[in-house]
Design an enzyme around this catalytic site. Sequence first.
Site, short mmCIF file in Angstrom:
data_model
loop_
_atom_site.label_atom_id
_atom_site.label_comp_id
_atom_site.label_asym_id
_atom_site.label_seq_id
_atom_site.Cartn_x
_atom_site.Cartn_y
_atom_site.Cartn_z
N PRO A 103 0.83 -1.21 0.00
CA PRO A 103 0.00 0.00 0.00
C PRO A 103 0.86 1.26 0.00
CG PRO A 103 0.17 -0.88 2.21
CD PRO A 103 0.92 -1.84 1.32
N GLY A 104 0.44 2.25 -0.75
CA GLY A 104 1.13 3.54 -0.74
C GLY A 104 0.16 4.60 -0.27
N TYR A 133 -4.88 13.92 -13.75
CA TYR A 133 -5.98 12.94 -13.69
C TYR A 133 -7.35 13.59 -13.52
CZ TYR A 133 -1.87 10.37 -11.91
OH TYR A 133 -0.63 9.85 -11.72
N CYS A 152 2.62 28.82 -16.51
CA CYS A 152 2.12 29.35 -17.78
C CYS A 152 1.45 28.26 -18.62
CB CYS A 152 3.28 29.96 -18.54
SG CYS A 152 4.05 31.22 -17.55
N TYR A 208 1.60 10.88 -3.67
CA TYR A 208 1.73 11.34 -5.06
C TYR A 208 1.60 12.86 -5.14
CZ TYR A 208 1.02 6.37 -5.48
OH TYR A 208 1.13 5.00 -5.31
N1 LLP Z 1 2.72 -1.59 -6.06
C1 LLP Z 1 2.97 -1.30 -7.34
C2 LLP Z 1 3.65 -2.28 -8.18
C3 LLP Z 1 2.59 -0.05 -7.85
O1 LLP Z 1 2.84 0.25 -9.13
C4 LLP Z 1 1.93 0.89 -7.01
C5 LLP Z 1 1.50 2.21 -7.53
C6 LLP Z 1 1.69 0.54 -5.67
C7 LLP Z 1 2.10 -0.73 -5.23
C8 LLP Z 1 1.03 1.46 -4.70
O2 LLP Z 1 -0.26 1.76 -5.08
P1 LLP Z 1 -1.24 2.55 -4.07
O3 LLP Z 1 -1.45 1.68 -2.86
O4 LLP Z 1 -0.58 3.81 -3.69
O5 LLP Z 1 -2.47 2.75 -4.84
N2 LLP Z 1 0.26 8.83 -9.38
C9 LLP Z 1 -1.03 8.20 -9.25
C10 LLP Z 1 -0.92 6.80 -8.66
C11 LLP Z 1 0.03 5.91 -9.40
C12 LLP Z 1 0.21 4.56 -8.76
C13 LLP Z 1 1.38 3.85 -9.33
N3 LLP Z 1 1.65 2.57 -8.74
C14 LLP Z 1 -1.97 9.11 -8.46
O6 LLP Z 1 -1.54 10.20 -8.06
O7 LLP Z 1 -3.13 8.77 -8.26
#
Ligand code: LLP
Length: 423
Positions: free
Chosen positions: A274-275, A316, A345, A374
């Site tokens: 999780p991120g 997004y 700009c 992010y």
């Molecule tokens: N594992 C992998 C292999 C991933 O590619 C990602 C996110 C995660 C875990 C973590 O995902 P999360 O739990 O945070 O959903 N920039 C975008 C999100 C891109 C996510 C990329 N990969 C945003 O701001 O919504």
Amino acid sequence: MHEFKYVNSQLYCEKVRIEDLAKKFGTPLYVYSYHTLIGHFIKLEKAFAKIKPLICYSVKANSNIAILKALVDKGAGLDIVSGGELFRALRAGCPPEKIVYASVGKTEKEIEEAIRRGILFFNIESISELELINKISCRLGEKSRVAIRINPDVEPKTHHYITTGKLTNKFGIDFDTARIIFLAQNDFPHLDICGVHIHIGSQITESAPFIAAIKKVVNFIAELRKKGIALKYLNIGGGLGIIYDKETPQTAEEFSKKILPLLKNTGLKIIMEPGRFIAGNSGILVTKVLFVKKTPLKRFIIIDAGMNDLIRPSLYGAYHEILPLRTTNHEPRTTNRYDIVGPICESGDFLAKDREMPKVREGDYLAIMSAGAYGFSMSSNYNSRCRAEEVLVVKDRVFAIRKRESCRDLVRNESIPPFLLGL
Ligand code: LLP
């Protein structure tokens, strides 16, 4: 759950008045709440206590080494995607045996460094990568652990830019190819192909896509077992959605209730990545109103944070709640609709469109909420803007965890060739 609350009409982070931080550190300013961050990690840990997964926080969401260290100290592992993230993970003191490494495009140099450091395993995204890691491991006299990242072809119902588990996406390997790899594992004598990985997308608010994907891989693992191939790890990725606006995402508890029954009898060590779930609601971006501008057709609030500081709305069309640091309870509340825009700009430089806001004056401060994931990690120097300062609040204590960049930082790695200097 987060620790950003109004007290006497002023917004606080834990026990600290955010306006004081804005005045002391300047704006744009990222402010993180330590207890919100850790609280989310612990929620997940508790919800899955029965199977004790290794929770590898996804570094890309917020990669400040103070954030990483705070989580690593609580027992988190880390999910990385580059040599830079490996460097950060080690700097933050993460034990290598708690690091997993995904990415469709790992370079030889990055692979070699990760092998030398002894990470837990690579998540492999193609046969070519498998061959390369086998070759490098042979050269280094090592046997490297790898998990095959499966693309389970499920629809996660999220923004198409952050959908990763459909067969039209660049990520992972389809089941048929994965089966061929497992059956041919003797062809890779320098690899221990010991796991399966999935990550189907990000900001997923329902459990159905996770359940569909996990069911598919659990069946696949059972099929392999019948063929005499025993695995050790199942990495179920990240992707858990959070509240930005009116979403009603599953809680950690609800999520675990749905998927624990699928995982319990696999006998595998479960990894999660999780991120956003951990970092998203633990950070805000504080910004100052530079100008309020009325044109014949619209009203604009021009702030000192732009798409270079937080790109999610531009990229997004993402929604972030925007709150004043002081509410004006005493005045009659008049609201208007504004576009809240940055100084860059480009017309794509907006933080909110057509947003109903209370009366805002030039010089007021605003908080862009849920910017902990992010946010800073996707920020850039576009328009030669210095990247923001980051601070971490722990109850009534405040720690600067990244200095604001200076103009010198902007040109640090640049040079003018001698001929242009007349030499
Ligand atoms: N594992 C992998 C292999 C991933 O590619 C990602 C996110 C995660 C875990 C973590 O995902 P999360 O739990 O945070 O959903 N920039 C975008 C999100 C891109 C996510 C990329 N990969 C945003 O701001 O919504």
